[in-house]
Enzyme design. Structure first.
Site, short mmCIF file in Angstrom:
data_model
loop_
_atom_site.label_atom_id
_atom_site.label_comp_id
_atom_site.label_asym_id
_atom_site.label_seq_id
_atom_site.Cartn_x
_atom_site.Cartn_y
_atom_site.Cartn_z
N ARG A 1 -10.24 -3.75 -7.05
CA ARG A 1 -11.22 -2.77 -7.50
C ARG A 1 -12.15 -3.32 -8.57
O ARG A 1 -13.32 -2.94 -8.64
CB ARG A 1 -10.49 -1.52 -7.99
N CYS B 1 0.84 -1.20 0.00
CA CYS B 1 0.00 0.00 0.00
C CYS B 1 0.87 1.25 0.00
O CYS B 1 1.76 1.40 0.84
CB CYS B 1 -0.92 0.00 1.21
#
Length: 317
Positions: free
Chosen positions: A217, A83
């Site tokens: 996503r 991340c």
């Protein structure tokens, strides 16, 4: 996927696949040690198999957090080393740990000593000016020596200086070949592919020779693609015949949340990607976006939004 793949999202996605492994949003080890554990880690029994994704760089804290997660009943502990957000950089975890393979290895070893669950690592192929060939090999070798049970590799670099987290999802070029070369060098290490995958078919093609794929996503924005996971990847029927049947089966979960004092929008915010490209999809989204947030909104709001699609386009997903 922070603030996205919460327990309601995972319970909803489970209606489309019995076998896909679901991952939590990243939870930091200090938050688990000092925060509301039920809120941070609680999940429904039907979410299995489900993995918890941890953030942190202190091996002792991560080991303690891993034990707590094991007690909650998770199926896997995953350490996030990918991340790129400013928040994780400030806390010295996430993608910045690509520069500290020794710390990552120590963390894996500490968690392996603390729990019997599989311990995996999600990483990038490198950060900033790192050479992806050297950076990924160095990290992989370090965590393999520490006993890691698998890697999930986001196949692009993260630029921690100069790009926003959103830009880091799109601008650095994808390099699926780099992940395949890692697998060729470490054939016994389970390696899954992540990054830029928009369909199961693409994942199968780009992940040829690898051990799995992770869709983030794409699955969130188009949850119906999960309907094909069990037939395509596991040789098993999907849990429900179509999206309408899945939503009907999910109603008791929604009802329990409402009875416990929760808001309808806590759940329906994860449904806005349903029915993409079908007649009535825009009305469905608008109804949920405007009515589910209202005080006292109940199952009738969800049902009426679904009926807008059913009346206009009854073709099953």
């Amino acid at each position: 996927m922070m603030d996205w793949t919460d327990r309601h999202c995972r319970a909803f996605h489970r209606t489309f696949s019995r076998h896909a492994r679901l991952y939590t949003e990243m939870v930091t080890a200090p938050a688990i040690l000092h925060g509301d554990r039920d809120r941070l880690l609680g999940f429904a029994a039907n979410e299995h198999p489900v993995a918890v994704q941890l953030g942190g760089s202190d091996p002792a804290q991560l080991a303690q957090a891993a034990r707590i997660c094991a007690d909650f009943g998770y199926d896997e502990i995953n350490l996030n080393v990918g991340c790129p957000s400013d928040r994780v950089q400030g806390g010295n975890f996430g993608a910045c740990l690509m520069r500290e393979p020794g710390t990552v290895a120590d963390s894996v070893a500490a968690m392996k000593a603390a729990v019997t669950l599989p311990v995996t690592v999600k990483c990038r192929i490198g950060v900033d000016e790192q050479d992806p060939e050297e950076a990924l090999d160095t990290l992989a070798d370090a965590v393999v020596a520490a006993g890691v049970d698998g890697l999930i590799v986001h196949a692009r670099k993260a630029w921690l200086n100069g790009l926003s987290p959103r830009e880091n999802r799109d601008i650095p070029p994808l390099d699926y070949d780099r992940v395949r070369r890692l697998k060729a060098r470490l054939p016994d290490l389970p390696i899954s592919l992540n990054g830029g995958l928009t369909s199961l078919e693409q994942g199968l093609a780009e992940g040829h020779g690898l051990d799995g794929m992770m869709l983030g996503r794409a699955a969130y924005h188009e949850p119906e693609l999960l309907h094909a996971v069990d037939p395509l990847l596991f040789g098993a029927p999907a849990p429900h015949a179509d999206t309408f049947a899945a939503l009907e089966a999910f109603e008791p979960y929604v009802a329990r949340h409402l009875e416990a004092g929760g808001r309808l929008s806590d759940i329906t915010r994860h449904m806005l990607g349903l029915f993409g490209g079908r007649k009535g999809a825009r009305i469905f989204r608008r109804r949920l976006s405007t009515e589910a947030i209202m005080p006292g909104a109940g199952l009738d709001v969800l049902r009426s939004a679904v009926d807008e699609v059913r009346r206009r386009d009854p073709i099953a997903a």
